[in-house]
Design an enzyme around this catalytic site. Structure first.
Site, PDB file in Angstrom:
ATOM      1  N   ASP A   1       4.759   0.381  11.976  1.00  9.61           N
ATOM      2  CA  ASP A   1       3.421  -0.281  11.378  1.00  9.61           C
ATOM      3  C   ASP A   1       3.226  -1.783  12.027  1.00  9.61           C
ATOM      4  OD1 ASP A   1       3.227   1.476   8.323  1.00  9.61           O
ATOM      5  OD2 ASP A   1       2.834   2.160  10.348  1.00  9.61           O
TER       6      ASP A   1
ATOM      7  N   LYS B   1       0.887  -1.026   0.134  1.00  7.09           N
ATOM      8  CA  LYS B   1       0.133  -0.054   0.035  1.00  7.09           C
ATOM      9  C   LYS B   1       0.838   1.344  -0.028  1.00  7.09           C
ATOM     10  CE  LYS B   1      -1.858   1.494   4.018  1.00  7.09           C
ATOM     11  NZ  LYS B   1      -1.469   2.992   4.332  1.00  7.09           N
ATOM     12  N   ASN B   2       2.040   1.171   0.833  1.00  5.43           N
ATOM     13  CA  ASN B   2       2.724   2.456   1.018  1.00  5.43           C
ATOM     14  C   ASN B   2       3.818   2.742   0.063  1.00  5.43           C
ATOM     15  OD1 ASN B   2       1.116   3.087   3.198  1.00  5.43           O
ATOM     16  ND2 ASN B   2       2.516   2.422   4.756  1.00  5.43           N
TER      17      ASN B   2
ATOM     18  N   ARG C   1       0.077  14.447  13.150  1.00  2.00           N
ATOM     19  CA  ARG C   1       0.735  14.094  11.867  1.00  2.00           C
ATOM     20  C   ARG C   1       0.753  15.560  11.008  1.00  2.00           C
ATOM     21  NH1 ARG C   1      -1.623   8.543   9.728  1.00  2.00           N
ATOM     22  NH2 ARG C   1       0.221   8.634   8.452  1.00  2.00           N
ATOM     23  N   PRO C   2       1.351  16.506  11.613  1.00  2.44           N
ATOM     24  CA  PRO C   2       1.657  17.901  10.641  1.00  2.44           C
ATOM     25  C   PRO C   2       2.260  17.524   9.137  1.00  2.44           C
ATOM     26  CG  PRO C   2       3.348  17.886  12.362  1.00  2.44           C
ATOM     27  CD  PRO C   2       2.144  16.528  12.622  1.00  2.44           C
ATOM     28  N   VAL C   3       2.219  18.613   8.296  1.00  5.95           N
ATOM     29  CA  VAL C   3       2.922  18.487   7.010  1.00  5.95           C
ATOM     30  C   VAL C   3       3.845  19.442   6.963  1.00  5.95           C
ATOM     31  CG1 VAL C   3       1.256  16.777   6.036  1.00  5.95           C
ATOM     32  CG2 VAL C   3       1.034  19.534   5.849  1.00  5.95           C
ATOM     33  N   ASP C   4       4.452  20.053   8.068  1.00  3.71           N
ATOM     34  CA  ASP C   4       5.332  21.246   7.937  1.00  3.71           C
ATOM     35  C   ASP C   4       6.654  20.952   7.048  1.00  3.71           C
ATOM     36  OD1 ASP C   4       5.491  19.663  10.545  1.00  3.71           O
ATOM     37  OD2 ASP C   4       7.457  20.658  10.573  1.00  3.71           O
ATOM     38  N   GLN C   5       7.083  19.690   7.163  1.00  2.00           N
ATOM     39  CA  GLN C   5       8.259  19.401   6.546  1.00  2.00           C
ATOM     40  C   GLN C   5       7.994  19.294   4.967  1.00  2.00           C
ATOM     41  OE1 GLN C   5      11.552  19.164   7.989  1.00  2.00           O
ATOM     42  NE2 GLN C   5      10.278  20.029   9.773  1.00  2.00           N
TER      43      GLN C   5
ATOM     44  N   CYS D   1      -5.166  12.659  12.826  1.00  2.00           N
ATOM     45  CA  CYS D   1      -5.889  11.379  12.566  1.00  2.00           C
ATOM     46  C   CYS D   1      -5.848  10.599  13.625  1.00  2.00           C
ATOM     47  CB  CYS D   1      -5.324  10.510  11.438  1.00  2.00           C
ATOM     48  SG  CYS D   1      -3.808   9.817  12.163  1.00  2.00           S
TER      49      CYS D   1
ATOM     50  N   ARG E   1      -8.553  -0.677   4.728  1.00  2.00           N
ATOM     51  CA  ARG E   1      -7.851   0.270   4.008  1.00  2.00           C
ATOM     52  C   ARG E   1      -6.333  -0.293   3.641  1.00  2.00           C
ATOM     53  NH1 ARG E   1      -7.541   5.787   7.204  1.00  2.00           N
ATOM     54  NH2 ARG E   1      -6.260   5.878   5.466  1.00  2.00           N
TER      55      ARG E   1
ATOM     56  N   ARG F   1      -4.920  10.576   4.504  1.00  2.00           N
ATOM     57  CA  ARG F   1      -3.718  11.559   4.541  1.00  2.00           C
ATOM     58  C   ARG F   1      -2.991  11.369   3.425  1.00  2.00           C
ATOM     59  NH1 ARG F   1      -2.829  13.689   8.813  1.00  2.00           N
ATOM     60  NH2 ARG F   1      -0.533  13.868   8.263  1.00  2.00           N
TER      61      ARG F   1
HETATM   62  C1  EPZ Z   1       4.093   6.808   6.274  1.00  2.00           C
HETATM   63  O1  EPZ Z   1       3.458   7.868   7.004  1.00  2.00           O
HETATM   64  C2  EPZ Z   1       3.120   5.598   6.329  1.00  2.00           C
HETATM   65  N1  EPZ Z   1       2.049   6.031   5.383  1.00  2.00           N
HETATM   66  C3  EPZ Z   1       2.669   5.151   7.684  1.00  2.00           C
HETATM   67  O2  EPZ Z   1       1.851   4.103   7.597  1.00  2.00           O
HETATM   68  C4  EPZ Z   1       3.772   4.824   8.525  1.00  2.00           C
HETATM   69  O3  EPZ Z   1       3.266   4.563   9.824  1.00  2.00           O
HETATM   70  C5  EPZ Z   1       4.619   6.254   8.725  1.00  2.00           C
HETATM   71  O4  EPZ Z   1       5.160   6.711   7.167  1.00  2.00           O
HETATM   72  C6  EPZ Z   1       6.032   6.027   9.464  1.00  2.00           C
HETATM   73  O5  EPZ Z   1       6.614   4.811   8.769  1.00  2.00           O
HETATM   74  C7  EPZ Z   1       2.261   6.109   3.882  1.00  2.00           C
HETATM   75  O6  EPZ Z   1       3.366   5.784   3.618  1.00  2.00           O
HETATM   76  C8  EPZ Z   1       1.186   6.357   3.216  1.00  2.00           C
HETATM   77  P1  EPZ Z   1       5.811  10.328   8.754  1.00  2.00           P
HETATM   78  P2  EPZ Z   1       3.680   9.401   7.097  1.00  2.00           P
HETATM   79  O7  EPZ Z   1       5.796  11.615   7.764  1.00  2.00           O
HETATM   80  O8  EPZ Z   1       4.906   9.663   5.989  1.00  2.00           O
HETATM   81  C9  EPZ Z   1       6.023  13.371  12.078  1.00  2.00           C
HETATM   82  C10 EPZ Z   1       0.163   2.601   7.684  1.00  2.00           C
HETATM   83  O9  EPZ Z   1      -0.452   2.077   8.828  1.00  2.00           O
HETATM   84  N2  EPZ Z   1       5.970  14.718  10.848  1.00  2.00           N
HETATM   85  O10 EPZ Z   1       7.062   9.227   8.327  1.00  2.00           O
HETATM   86  O11 EPZ Z   1       2.613  10.206   7.186  1.00  2.00           O
HETATM   87  C11 EPZ Z   1       4.566  12.718  12.149  1.00  2.00           C
HETATM   88  O12 EPZ Z   1       3.762  13.376  12.810  1.00  2.00           O
HETATM   89  C12 EPZ Z   1       0.515   4.239   7.754  1.00  2.00           C
HETATM   90  O13 EPZ Z   1       0.213   2.018   6.662  1.00  2.00           O
HETATM   91  C13 EPZ Z   1       6.066  15.781  11.219  1.00  2.00           C
HETATM   92  O14 EPZ Z   1       6.175  16.531  12.357  1.00  2.00           O
HETATM   93  O15 EPZ Z   1       4.671   9.543   8.293  1.00  2.00           O
HETATM   94  C14 EPZ Z   1       5.041  11.485  12.847  1.00  2.00           C
HETATM   95  O16 EPZ Z   1       5.063  11.560  14.226  1.00  2.00           O
HETATM   96  C15 EPZ Z   1       0.239   4.740   9.190  1.00  2.00           C
HETATM   97  N3  EPZ Z   1       5.877  16.884  10.198  1.00  2.00           N
HETATM   98  C16 EPZ Z   1       6.673  11.418  12.209  1.00  2.00           C
HETATM   99  O17 EPZ Z   1       6.995  12.335  11.787  1.00  2.00           O
HETATM  100  C17 EPZ Z   1       5.845  16.449   8.903  1.00  2.00           C
HETATM  101  O18 EPZ Z   1       5.902  17.220   7.959  1.00  2.00           O
HETATM  102  C18 EPZ Z   1       6.840  10.345  11.115  1.00  2.00           C
HETATM  103  O19 EPZ Z   1       5.792  10.652  10.170  1.00  2.00           O
HETATM  104  C19 EPZ Z   1       5.876  15.170   8.727  1.00  2.00           C
HETATM  105  C20 EPZ Z   1       5.814  14.225   9.671  1.00  2.00           C
END
Ligand code: EPZ
Length: 417
Positions: free
Chosen positions: A305, A22-23, A122-126, A117, A397, A93
């Protein structure tokens, strides 16, 4: 609302094939936006999130069809509407992954902020910091991110933290930027590598994916490709944990043992006998499992995960296990539901203390998020008697026909409306 009925206590046995990841599939589908030529993706898992993503892309004007080998062909000849509406984004998301490609291809994008969620803010600031470094101007208006850029230019971006989709968004945006972009502190997840391989098949010049420094030499255009998505490492780990926890013996086909070391090591530490070949993994449980401590972190460490599944596995292991979640701030919602099955778990901060009990007993439990649902299914497979798992749409999902695959492995499980 669908639910799963499980008669537990049956050791899993037999063989199963694991679906596409999926990812990896979700960002690869978004890469189709980067070219007007056809991108055909094979090994696409039939999942709710994939359907949501295809609906989103179709709404933008992407032509989508299925070929005779069940490959999904996407043609973004013209993007009529570079918009990702709240109604779709709030259900998934990962929709934020259209942001980078839309800015690179159209010079504009209007994408709803994902919102929080179940498992965290899960912010997207980065994502936004990186896109601004690449020359995009971004404003937030009425819950939407409005992004514009005449032409993206290269940048040297050091991510403040490791983010999987953040890395993927920036890699796709930089593929069509002027000059060479460097992403430092990039995510090393295998799904990032799969996306990079697909982009390179489309004519991009991405190097270093899989390491924490990724270099993207921008090109003027990308062409179509045919690309096979990698196997789902989390589905693989979930079935292996289920076999170990039920004292079973299974073989999984079409898998990638090379990207699951952290999980396979923990299964061996728990006492399971694990062997593997180029595209298969076999697990044989040797009686009761030993409790294993787990600490989640970005790849190649133990994947977040798989955390919920190991809480379930530890609930009937010998001894006490410490399961620490360092990636998301609220990813223990499965604990309260597992306690309804008789598990002895206390959450202290970001650590679940799991004391192994002799057995679990079936009960009605409720899914709250994708991987929590998987741990409840594991709990039901382990427990004596009947377990009902409600709100199974969470599970759909990320797991393709899970009850059919588990039934083929001997589980007594069925879906009820
Ligand atoms: C991906 O989510 C996966 N989803 C998630 O899988 C997975 O748990 C996660 O990576 C970690 O491996 C997809 O690939 C579609 P992150 P993502 O950005 O990219 C923080 C599942 O069950 N963060 O790596 O959204 C964030 O809040 C799902 O299949 C910021 O602060 O995760 C988290 O604490 C769940 N600012 C940490 O970083 C940002 O701009 C890691 O999040 C981005 C992230």
């Amino acid at each position: 609302m669908d639910r799963l009925l499980i008669e537990g206590g049956v050791p899993l046995s037999g063989e199963a094939r694991v679906s596409g990841a999926k990812n990896a599939t979700l960002p690869i589908l978004c890469a189709a936006l980067l070219t007007e030529e056809p991108l055909t993706v094979t090994n696409v898992p039939h999942l709710r999130d994939v359907t949501t993503m295809l609906n989103l892309l179709a709404q933008m004007g992407v032509a989508i069809s299925m070929d005779e080998q069940l490959g999904v062909e996407l043609v973004a000849a013209r993007i009529a509407s570079p918009v990702a509406p709240y109604e779709l984004v709030r259900t998934m998301r990962a929709s934020v992954l259209v942001l980078g490609p839309l800015i690179a291809r159209c010079g504009e994008a209007r994408v709803s902020l994902p919102g929080g969620c179940a498992i965290g803010l899960r912010p997207v600031d980065q994502h936004l910091k990186g896109l601004q470094a690449l020359g995009a101007t971004i404003s937030i208006e009425h819950g939407y991110m409005l992004a514009r850029a005449k032409r993206l230019r290269s940048a040297h971006i050091c991510m403040d933290l490791v983010t999987v989709t953040g890395t993927e968004n920036l890699m796709m945006a930089a593929a069509l930027a002027d000059g060479t972009t460097v992403l430092e502190n990039a995510a090393r997840e295998p799904e990032v590598v799969d996306l990079a391989n697909c982009l390179n098949a489309m004519g991009a010049k991405v190097q270093g994916a899989g390491s924490d420094i990724i270099t993207i030499e921008g090109v003027t255009r990308l062409h179509g490709a045919r690309y096979r998505a990698m196997a789902d490492r989390i589905e693989t780990g979930t079935f292996l944990a289920a076999a170990a926890a039920t004292g079973g013996s299974i073989t999984l086909r079409d898998v990638r043992p090379d990207i699951l070391d952290a999980v396979l090591d923990k299964l061996r530490e728990a006492g399971a006998h694990v062997t593997s070949g180029p595209d298969w993994i076999a697990l044989e449980a040797n009686g009761a499992l030993n409790a294993v401590n787990v600490r989640t972190a970005p790849y190649p460490a133990f994947p977040t995960d798989m955390q919920a599944q190991f809480v379930a596995l530890n609930s009937v292991a010998r001894g006490t296990a410490l399961v620490t979640e360092t990636v998301f701030e609220n990813r223990f919602m499965h604990v309260q539901e597992l306690k309804r099955l008789g598990a002895d778990i206390e959450v202290e901060g970001n650590t679940a203390v799991v004391k192994g009990v002799g057995h679990l007993d079936g009960a009605s439990v409720m899914a709250t998020d994708l991987r929590a649902s998987a741990s409840l299914v594991l709990g039901g497979l382990i427990a004596r008697g009947t377990t009902t798992v409600d709100r199974v749409y969470h599970l759909d999902r990320g797991y393709e026909r899970i009850e059919e695959k588990l039934s083929r492995l001997g589980a007594r499980i069925r879906r009820a409306r």
